[in-house]
Write an enzyme that holds these catalytic residues in place. Structure first.
Site, mmCIF file in Angstrom:
data_model
loop_
_atom_site.group_PDB
_atom_site.id
_atom_site.type_symbol
_atom_site.label_atom_id
_atom_site.label_comp_id
_atom_site.label_asym_id
_atom_site.label_seq_id
_atom_site.Cartn_x
_atom_site.Cartn_y
_atom_site.Cartn_z
ATOM 1 C CE LYS A 52 -3.742 -2.874 1.374
ATOM 2 N NZ LYS A 52 -4.450 -2.679 3.216
ATOM 3 C CD GLN A 96 -3.128 -4.379 6.056
ATOM 4 O OE1 GLN A 96 -3.193 -3.690 5.713
ATOM 5 N NE2 GLN A 96 -4.194 -5.551 5.954
ATOM 6 C CG ASP A 119 -9.470 -0.449 4.350
ATOM 7 O OD1 ASP A 119 -9.126 -0.513 2.689
ATOM 8 O OD2 ASP A 119 -9.404 -1.047 5.307
#
Ligand code: NAD
Length: 278
Positions: A52, A96, A119
């Site tokens: 990422k 995460q 997300d």
């Protein structure tokens, strides 16, 4: 023989579009920054986080990295998220997953400002998707819509069957296909006659988490088959496989995503797209 949907090439296209957008924003004096939080040392998480960060670098966005020790308390993590929520320089915040067991994952997801939730996991964004409002959409299903559209697949009016009802893939996928005017059926572990349902699909999206479960006997001739699964069949094998038995299904399908190089690369590309366009 099916046409292969090239997720690697399409994901590059999307990242290049993001790069252009970032350059344009910079020329207007605006910056783009993603805050990436990792708690603990899970090796798979470290790989994802690193990828990422690399993607941010590629598109010219800033990535602010917060790697916290395993023993970080829930309160400390919430404090950091609150600080980032208030920081005007931060456009996107990503924690995460999974987080260590002593931290409540749902609470963490809910603590992120929905307008920075790149997300698309916050219940507000899930709700926005359900009622057709603009908001962040979970990256993997959003990427599948891009794969279909950029491969010239007509979605409106088609029979779409999604296998899997997870919050991250199956459910948002179904809502997105509905938004695109497909007729959508969702199958799951309690579906009685799976084959009977999947055989109806013009577009079959498979997110089950079972290596090579879907063979040609589940697929209608000429269907478009999207394989979300990622598995390493045995620990020593370098070769990955999906939830679809590719060799069996490829001769029956009209278009198919391979594993690797299909859905996989789209997730990070759509994260960048969410960051830049969100
Ligand atoms: P999950 O385990 O949360 O959900 C699996 C779903 O499949 C469940 O809803 C379950 O009801 C259904 N299911 C299980 N067995 C079934 C059966 N025999 N018949 C019908 N339905 C059945 O998984 P997930 O997070 O949605 O992920 C699915 C797969 O996609 C996994 O292989 C995962 O690794 C992969 N994945 C890939 C990406 C990517 O970027 N490409 C992202 C997320 C997940």
């Amino acid at each position: 023989m099916a046409t292969i949907i090239d997720g690697k090439a399409i994901s590059m296209q999307i990242k290049d579009e993001c790069k252009e957008k970032v350059a344009k924003l910079k020329s207007e004096g605006k910056s783009v920054a993603l805050a990436v939080i990792q708690v603990g040392e899970d090796p798979a998480s470290s790989v994802y986080v690193n990828n990422k960060k690399k993607a941010c670098e590629y598109i010219g966005a800033e990535s602010l990295s917060y790697h916290l020790p395993e023993e970080t308390s829930e309160e400390e993590l919430l404090e950091l998220i609150d600080k980032l929520n208030k920081d005007e320089k931060v456009n996107g915040i990503l924690v995460q997953l999974p987080v260590p067991k002593h931290i409540n994952e749902d609470l963490i997801i809910r603590s992120i400002d929905p307008d920075k939730d790149v997300d698309g996991f916050h219940p507000i964004n899930v709700g926005r998707l359900s009622i057709g409002e603009k908001g962040f959409v979970s990256c993997t299903p959003a990427g599948i819509i891009e794969l279909l559209k950029r491969s010239g697949v007509e979605i409106a009016g088609k029979e779409c069957v999604v296998i899997g009802r997870s919050n991250i893939v199956g459910k948002p996928m179904s809502m997105l296909m509905l938004r695109e005017n497909a007729t959508v059926t969702i199958c799951h572990s309690r579906t009685k006659d799976l084959k009977e349902v999947t055989k109806r699909a013009d577009i079959l999206i498979v997110a089950i988490g079972k290596p090579k479960m879907i063979d040609a006997s589940y697929v209608k001739e000429g269907a478009v088959v999207i394989d979300v699964g990622i598995h390493r069949p045995d620990p020593d094998s370098k070769k990955l496989c999906g939830d679809v038995d590719y060799d069996s299904v490829e001769p029956v399908a009209s278009l198919i995503t391979p594993v690797p190089g299909g859905v996989g690369p789209m997730t990070i590309a759509m994260l960048m797209s969410n960051l830049v366009n969100g």
